[in-house]
Design a protein around this motif. Structure first.
Motif, PDB file in Angstrom:
ATOM      1  N   ARG A   1      57.698  28.189  77.319  1.00  0.00           N
ATOM      2  CA  ARG A   1      56.892  29.461  76.642  1.00  0.00           C
ATOM      3  C   ARG A   1      57.884  30.590  76.232  1.00  0.00           C
ATOM      4  O   ARG A   1      57.515  31.406  75.419  1.00  0.00           O
ATOM      5  N   ALA A   2      58.967  30.575  76.729  1.00  0.00           N
ATOM      6  CA  ALA A   2      60.065  31.385  76.364  1.00  0.00           C
ATOM      7  C   ALA A   2      60.679  31.300  74.826  1.00  0.00           C
ATOM      8  O   ALA A   2      61.729  32.251  74.735  1.00  0.00           O
ATOM      9  N   LYS A   3      60.392  30.051  74.359  1.00  0.00           N
ATOM     10  CA  LYS A   3      61.120  29.614  73.277  1.00  0.00           C
ATOM     11  C   LYS A   3      60.165  29.746  72.041  1.00  0.00           C
ATOM     12  O   LYS A   3      59.285  28.931  72.169  1.00  0.00           O
ATOM     13  N   LYS A   4      60.532  30.436  71.040  1.00  0.00           N
ATOM     14  CA  LYS A   4      59.536  30.536  69.968  1.00  0.00           C
ATOM     15  C   LYS A   4      59.285  29.255  69.073  1.00  0.00           C
ATOM     16  O   LYS A   4      58.072  29.015  69.035  1.00  0.00           O
ATOM     17  N   GLU A   5      60.116  28.368  69.084  1.00  0.00           N
ATOM     18  CA  GLU A   5      60.048  27.127  68.434  1.00  0.00           C
ATOM     19  C   GLU A   5      58.962  26.220  69.018  1.00  0.00           C
ATOM     20  O   GLU A   5      58.437  25.388  68.614  1.00  0.00           O
TER      21      GLU A   5
END
Length: 330
Positions: free
Chosen positions: A158-162
């Motif tokens: 969830r902390a990674k935009k991709e």
């Protein structure tokens, strides 16, 4: 009709959906797809995504995966002739939804998205009262939805935009935006401030959103945050003849507190309005998972349109989210 069901993604949500299916006796989960849990779970074969999608005996696909897989698996499921139930977010953009709607139309199958907040008894009660006209038109809405996260959040998808498509707005705020649309109708003006002042990730930790419907002047405000240091859910709706305030939300952890709905009518003439006879209702059970799954299978079996969580709903929602992220400055 008994359905053969495949669930891709067997974490918390996959298990939650399976439980609701079992309770409602809507069909049999014949396969799951979840990495690193063994060859089977509770006697159910754990197979690949492809095995589920390509299995002609499976007529219903439940998608409970990290956000970046939702669009692809939904389209593949529809193209394979399966009815699809997919968790939120529907996709990353409104353009994605257009692609999905094309696959939906071509397949002729049922597609529904999991926005379970619509199915809470408190929200359904608010919806009935608003639609009745008893309280007049909606003037404004205010929603606050926040949670506290720990440092291990950095290591989650969830902390990674991709992988997530966005931060707290895509995670939680999307539910509140969906409730705004569900309870009060459309908005055409979107103003926003989106920041990551504390966690400094590539996704936002706060989103402040103002929505307006130009034709009526109706306004809604949302604050979606992961730097509040406590969990909070609050939805306030003020109408011409009264108000509805929902504080708290029944969840498995009860981290949002008791689900309490306060409703009152305006007994005097504005602007010197007074509020009397407030009715307070506490909701002790979360029936949303069961209601939502029941609605999906009813639409499948009766070939009727999806009322709660359709692709049209998804398009309106993602159009707003697009406009919010267009205003992101970091």
């Amino acid at each position: 009709m008994s359905h053969k069901i495949g669930i891709i993604g067997y974490g918390v949500m996959g298990k939650t959906r399976r439980t609701a299916i079992q309770e409602l006796k809507k069909g049999e989960v014949v396969a799951i797809s979840e990495p690193n849990v063994g060859a089977e779970v509770d006697g159910i074969p754990n197979v690949s995504h492809d095995d589920i999608i390509n299995n002609p005996e499976i007529d219903v696909l439940i998608v409970c995966t990290p956000n970046f897989l939702n669009k692809e698996l939904t389209i593949r499921g529809l193209n394979a002739g399966k009815h699809v139930f997919c968790e939120k977010p529907p996709a990353f953009t409104a353009a994605d939804i257009i692609e999905i709607k094309e696959a939906e139309a071509k397949s002729g199958k049922t597609l529904m998205y999991g926005f379970n907040h619509r199915h809470h008894d408190s929200v359904l009660h608010m919806k009935r009262l608003i639609d009745s006209g008893e309280y007049g038109k909606v003037l404004w809405l205010r929603g606050r939805y926040g949670k506290s996260v720990t440092k291990d959040y950095f290591n989650q998808w969830r902390a990674k935009k991709e992988l997530a498509g966005g931060g707290i707005l895509m995670d939680q705020g999307i539910h509140m935006l969906d409730l705004f649309l569900f309870l009060s109708g459309d908005f055409d003006v979107v103003k926003a401030e989106v920041s990551n002042l504390y966690w400094h990730m590539d996704v936002e930790d706060n989103a402040f959103v103002i929505l307006k419907e130009s034709a009526t002047g109706k306004v809604a405000s949302l604050h979606s945050t992961m730097s509040q240091w406590r969990h909070l859910f609050s939805l306030e709706i003020f109408l011409e003849k009264g108000y509805m305030v929902l504080n708290g939300l029944i969840t498995s952890t009860m981290s949002y507190g008791e689900e309490t709905l306060s409703i009152a009518k305006n007994r005097s003439t504005a602007p010197a309005a007074t509020w009397q006879d407030e009715v307070i209702t506490k909701y002790m059970n979360n029936n949303s998972w069961r209601y939502e799954v029941d609605h999906f299978f009813k639409c499948v079996d009766e070939k009727c349109p999806v009322v709660y969580g359709s692709s049209d709903d998804a398009f309106k929602l993602m159009t707003i989210i697009d406009k919010v992220y267009e205003q992101k400055e970091f």
